[in-house]
Scaffold this motif. Structure first.
Motif, PDB file in Angstrom:
ATOM      1  N   ASP A  32     -15.903  17.928   0.947  1.00  0.00           N
ATOM      2  CA  ASP A  32     -15.606  16.765   0.064  1.00  0.00           C
ATOM      3  C   ASP A  32     -14.318  16.150   0.975  1.00  0.00           C
ATOM      4  O   ASP A  32     -13.847  14.931   0.634  1.00  0.00           O
ATOM      5  CB  ASP A  32     -15.353  17.127  -1.218  1.00  0.00           C
ATOM      6  N   CYS A  33     -13.592  17.045   1.827  1.00  0.00           N
ATOM      7  CA  CYS A  33     -12.524  16.406   2.496  1.00  0.00           C
ATOM      8  C   CYS A  33     -12.671  14.876   3.152  1.00  0.00           C
ATOM      9  O   CYS A  33     -12.205  14.010   2.904  1.00  0.00           O
ATOM     10  CB  CYS A  33     -12.036  17.189   3.523  1.00  0.00           C
ATOM     11  N   TYR A  34     -13.760  14.813   3.750  1.00  0.00           N
ATOM     12  CA  TYR A  34     -14.083  13.610   4.779  1.00  0.00           C
ATOM     13  C   TYR A  34     -14.207  12.462   3.749  1.00  0.00           C
ATOM     14  O   TYR A  34     -13.713  11.311   3.752  1.00  0.00           O
ATOM     15  CB  TYR A  34     -15.472  13.862   5.635  1.00  0.00           C
ATOM     16  N   ASP A  35     -15.299  12.579   2.792  1.00  0.00           N
ATOM     17  CA  ASP A  35     -15.623  11.546   1.886  1.00  0.00           C
ATOM     18  C   ASP A  35     -14.346  10.956   1.081  1.00  0.00           C
ATOM     19  O   ASP A  35     -14.135   9.881   0.771  1.00  0.00           O
ATOM     20  CB  ASP A  35     -16.708  11.881   0.879  1.00  0.00           C
ATOM     21  N   VAL A  36     -13.659  11.924   0.421  1.00  0.00           N
ATOM     22  CA  VAL A  36     -12.640  11.767  -0.535  1.00  0.00           C
ATOM     23  C   VAL A  36     -11.594  10.939   0.445  1.00  0.00           C
ATOM     24  O   VAL A  36     -10.756  10.090  -0.005  1.00  0.00           O
ATOM     25  CB  VAL A  36     -11.885  13.007  -1.101  1.00  0.00           C
ATOM     26  N   LEU A  37     -11.164  11.417   1.581  1.00  0.00           N
ATOM     27  CA  LEU A  37      -9.988  10.607   2.488  1.00  0.00           C
ATOM     28  C   LEU A  37     -10.708   9.395   2.899  1.00  0.00           C
ATOM     29  O   LEU A  37      -9.634   8.390   2.918  1.00  0.00           O
ATOM     30  CB  LEU A  37      -9.915  11.590   3.814  1.00  0.00           C
ATOM     31  N   LYS A  38     -11.983   9.369   3.249  1.00  0.00           N
ATOM     32  CA  LYS A  38     -12.163   8.019   3.693  1.00  0.00           C
ATOM     33  C   LYS A  38     -12.148   7.010   2.483  1.00  0.00           C
ATOM     34  O   LYS A  38     -11.725   5.874   2.787  1.00  0.00           O
ATOM     35  CB  LYS A  38     -13.881   8.063   4.069  1.00  0.00           C
ATOM     36  N   GLU A  39     -12.373   7.537   1.173  1.00  0.00           N
ATOM     37  CA  GLU A  39     -12.371   6.529  -0.180  1.00  0.00           C
ATOM     38  C   GLU A  39     -10.906   6.215  -0.237  1.00  0.00           C
ATOM     39  O   GLU A  39     -10.394   5.171  -0.413  1.00  0.00           O
ATOM     40  CB  GLU A  39     -13.025   7.401  -1.170  1.00  0.00           C
ATOM     41  N   LEU A  40     -10.103   7.269   0.179  1.00  0.00           N
ATOM     42  CA  LEU A  40      -8.467   7.231  -0.175  1.00  0.00           C
ATOM     43  C   LEU A  40      -7.993   5.962   0.733  1.00  0.00           C
ATOM     44  O   LEU A  40      -7.187   5.400   0.538  1.00  0.00           O
ATOM     45  CB  LEU A  40      -7.852   8.470   0.109  1.00  0.00           C
ATOM     46  N   SER A  41      -8.651   5.931   1.908  1.00  0.00           N
ATOM     47  CA  SER A  41      -8.188   5.146   3.069  1.00  0.00           C
ATOM     48  C   SER A  41      -8.205   3.849   2.694  1.00  0.00           C
ATOM     49  O   SER A  41      -7.863   2.809   3.355  1.00  0.00           O
ATOM     50  CB  SER A  41      -8.710   5.593   4.422  1.00  0.00           C
ATOM     51  N   LYS A  42      -9.211   3.214   1.795  1.00  0.00           N
ATOM     52  CA  LYS A  42      -9.294   2.150   1.469  1.00  0.00           C
ATOM     53  C   LYS A  42      -8.187   1.652   0.583  1.00  0.00           C
ATOM     54  O   LYS A  42      -7.839   0.434   0.377  1.00  0.00           O
ATOM     55  CB  LYS A  42     -10.577   2.000   0.402  1.00  0.00           C
ATOM     56  N   TYR A  43      -7.497   2.323  -0.067  1.00  0.00           N
ATOM     57  CA  TYR A  43      -6.383   1.945  -0.998  1.00  0.00           C
ATOM     58  C   TYR A  43      -4.959   2.444  -0.701  1.00  0.00           C
ATOM     59  O   TYR A  43      -3.811   2.073  -1.195  1.00  0.00           O
ATOM     60  CB  TYR A  43      -6.670   2.653  -2.442  1.00  0.00           C
ATOM     61  N   TYR A  44      -4.878   3.563   0.356  1.00  0.00           N
ATOM     62  CA  TYR A  44      -3.689   4.146   0.683  1.00  0.00           C
ATOM     63  C   TYR A  44      -3.533   4.024   2.213  1.00  0.00           C
ATOM     64  O   TYR A  44      -4.652   3.972   3.170  1.00  0.00           O
ATOM     65  CB  TYR A  44      -3.364   5.562   0.360  1.00  0.00           C
ATOM     66  N   LYS A  45      -2.314   4.134   2.767  1.00  0.00           N
ATOM     67  CA  LYS A  45      -2.066   4.247   4.273  1.00  0.00           C
ATOM     68  C   LYS A  45      -1.991   5.960   4.467  1.00  0.00           C
ATOM     69  O   LYS A  45      -1.073   6.571   3.796  1.00  0.00           O
ATOM     70  CB  LYS A  45      -0.854   3.794   4.875  1.00  0.00           C
ATOM     71  N   VAL A  57       9.474  12.776   7.129  1.00  0.00           N
ATOM     72  CA  VAL A  57       8.507  11.714   6.835  1.00  0.00           C
ATOM     73  C   VAL A  57       8.680  11.276   5.203  1.00  0.00           C
ATOM     74  O   VAL A  57       8.674  12.364   4.466  1.00  0.00           O
ATOM     75  CB  VAL A  57       7.126  12.539   6.936  1.00  0.00           C
ATOM     76  N   ASN A  58       8.588  10.182   5.182  1.00  0.00           N
ATOM     77  CA  ASN A  58       9.006   9.437   3.974  1.00  0.00           C
ATOM     78  C   ASN A  58       7.630   8.944   3.278  1.00  0.00           C
ATOM     79  O   ASN A  58       7.148   7.632   3.552  1.00  0.00           O
ATOM     80  CB  ASN A  58       9.914   8.192   4.093  1.00  0.00           C
ATOM     81  N   CYS A  59       6.728   9.685   2.456  1.00  0.00           N
ATOM     82  CA  CYS A  59       5.638   8.883   2.414  1.00  0.00           C
ATOM     83  C   CYS A  59       5.886   9.242   0.846  1.00  0.00           C
ATOM     84  O   CYS A  59       6.319   9.994   0.013  1.00  0.00           O
ATOM     85  CB  CYS A  59       4.493   9.699   2.639  1.00  0.00           C
ATOM     86  N   ASP A  60       4.997   8.234  -0.066  1.00  0.00           N
ATOM     87  CA  ASP A  60       4.990   8.276  -1.468  1.00  0.00           C
ATOM     88  C   ASP A  60       4.413   9.383  -1.934  1.00  0.00           C
ATOM     89  O   ASP A  60       4.863  10.075  -3.219  1.00  0.00           O
ATOM     90  CB  ASP A  60       4.214   7.185  -2.323  1.00  0.00           C
ATOM     91  N   ILE A  61       3.308   9.958  -1.324  1.00  0.00           N
ATOM     92  CA  ILE A  61       2.508  11.044  -1.856  1.00  0.00           C
ATOM     93  C   ILE A  61       2.303  12.162  -0.794  1.00  0.00           C
ATOM     94  O   ILE A  61       2.047  11.633   0.225  1.00  0.00           O
ATOM     95  CB  ILE A  61       0.987  10.674  -2.148  1.00  0.00           C
ATOM     96  N   MET A 117       1.067  -1.086   0.054  1.00  0.00           N
ATOM     97  CA  MET A 117      -0.063  -0.209   0.078  1.00  0.00           C
ATOM     98  C   MET A 117       0.981   1.248  -0.021  1.00  0.00           C
ATOM     99  O   MET A 117       1.767   1.438   0.822  1.00  0.00           O
ATOM    100  CB  MET A 117      -0.891   0.034   1.410  1.00  0.00           C
ATOM    101  N   LYS A 118       0.536   2.362  -0.879  1.00  0.00           N
ATOM    102  CA  LYS A 118       1.069   3.495  -0.717  1.00  0.00           C
ATOM    103  C   LYS A 118       0.660   4.319   0.231  1.00  0.00           C
ATOM    104  O   LYS A 118      -0.455   4.105   0.680  1.00  0.00           O
ATOM    105  CB  LYS A 118       0.921   4.064  -2.169  1.00  0.00           C
ATOM    106  N   THR A 119       1.904   5.303   0.684  1.00  0.00           N
ATOM    107  CA  THR A 119       1.529   6.175   1.962  1.00  0.00           C
ATOM    108  C   THR A 119       1.221   7.547   1.453  1.00  0.00           C
ATOM    109  O   THR A 119       1.801   8.159   0.422  1.00  0.00           O
ATOM    110  CB  THR A 119       2.755   5.981   2.831  1.00  0.00           C
ATOM    111  N   ILE A 120       0.393   8.231   2.117  1.00  0.00           N
ATOM    112  CA  ILE A 120       0.039   9.717   1.761  1.00  0.00           C
ATOM    113  C   ILE A 120       0.293  10.670   2.852  1.00  0.00           C
ATOM    114  O   ILE A 120      -0.352   9.971   4.045  1.00  0.00           O
ATOM    115  CB  ILE A 120      -1.585   9.836   1.293  1.00  0.00           C
ATOM    116  N   MET A 121       1.075  11.689   2.883  1.00  0.00           N
ATOM    117  CA  MET A 121       1.085  12.553   4.020  1.00  0.00           C
ATOM    118  C   MET A 121       0.079  13.470   3.773  1.00  0.00           C
ATOM    119  O   MET A 121       0.104  14.284   2.480  1.00  0.00           O
ATOM    120  CB  MET A 121       2.420  12.867   4.284  1.00  0.00           C
ATOM    121  N   VAL A 122      -0.835  13.861   4.669  1.00  0.00           N
ATOM    122  CA  VAL A 122      -1.769  15.042   4.623  1.00  0.00           C
ATOM    123  C   VAL A 122      -1.566  16.078   5.623  1.00  0.00           C
ATOM    124  O   VAL A 122      -1.567  15.913   6.635  1.00  0.00           O
ATOM    125  CB  VAL A 122      -3.116  14.534   4.465  1.00  0.00           C
ATOM    126  N   ASP A 123      -1.408  17.218   5.142  1.00  0.00           N
ATOM    127  CA  ASP A 123      -1.243  18.351   5.958  1.00  0.00           C
ATOM    128  C   ASP A 123      -2.546  18.697   6.540  1.00  0.00           C
ATOM    129  O   ASP A 123      -3.651  18.353   6.122  1.00  0.00           O
ATOM    130  CB  ASP A 123      -0.723  19.559   5.115  1.00  0.00           C
TER     131      ASP A 123
END
Ligand SMILES: [Mg+2]
Length: 187
Positions: free
Chosen positions: A68-81, A129-133, A1-7
């Motif tokens: 849309d932050c909540y819904d998009v992040l929640k969807e992203l959390s199925k495919y990314y850490k 922090v070493n994240c892919d995205i 799973m790819k990782t995402i760092m979100v500010d």
């Protein structure tokens, strides 16, 4: 799973600090004219007085997530850490920054119920922090990632498309755009 760092500030939530500044000033400041990243610089010699009042305030008391932050992040959390990475240090009053840390923690805990607290990262040096995205409104914070998404804010609006392209940075203006880019491969 790819990782995402979100500010957090100006990416998950927006405008709570400027509201406090306006209340302090007693009028609505035109933030479109501000070029500096640390917006409190507009206060000049009132800065110290402001921070003595500000230190006990909770910036996130009435803050909401961006559309849309909540819904998009929640969807992203199925495919990314997903890791939420935020700077909590108040440079002018570092001795009180623990208040900010607690308020940030509580906001994340309350608003993003599908992200575990162990995935919160509190630091002002995001280069460790070493994240892919990486998704952030500050250019220096997304450096080093394979995919760099710059969230539009007052202080980065003037960066030209060519400049961003040279640095391999993609500008995003809202959460639907983030979703369109990062969920494309999973449709
Ligand atoms: Mg930010």
């Amino acid at each position: 799973m790819k990782t995402i760092m979100v500010d957090m500030d100006d990416v998950l939530t927006y405008g709570s600090f400027t509201k406090i500044l306006d209340d302090y000033l007693g009028y609505h400041y035109n933030y479109d004219t501000v070029k500096t990243y640390y917006i409190q610089d507009i206060l000049g010699d009132k800065k110290e007085d402001f921070f003595m009042k500000f230190k006990d305030m909770n910036m996130y008391e009435n803050a909401t997530l961006l559309p849309d932050c909540y819904d998009v992040l929640k969807e992203l959390s199925k495919y990314y850490k997903i890791y939420i990475c935020t700077d909590y240090i108040w440079r002018e009053i570092t001795q009180y920054a623990g208040n900010n840390l607690r308020n940030k923690y509580n906001f994340l805990y309350e608003k993003l119920d599908f992200i575990e607290p162990k995935n919160y990262i509190f630091t002002c040096d995001k280069s460790v922090v070493n994240c892919d995205i990486k998704i952030d409104d500050k250019v220096s914070n997304i450096e080093g990632a394979k995919t760099k998404l710059l969230f539009t804010a007052w202080h980065n609006r003037d960066l030209r498309d060519e400049e961003l392209k040279e640095k391999n940075i993609i500008r995003v203006n809202n959460w639907l755009e983030i979703g369109a880019i990062l969920l494309e491969d999973f449709k």
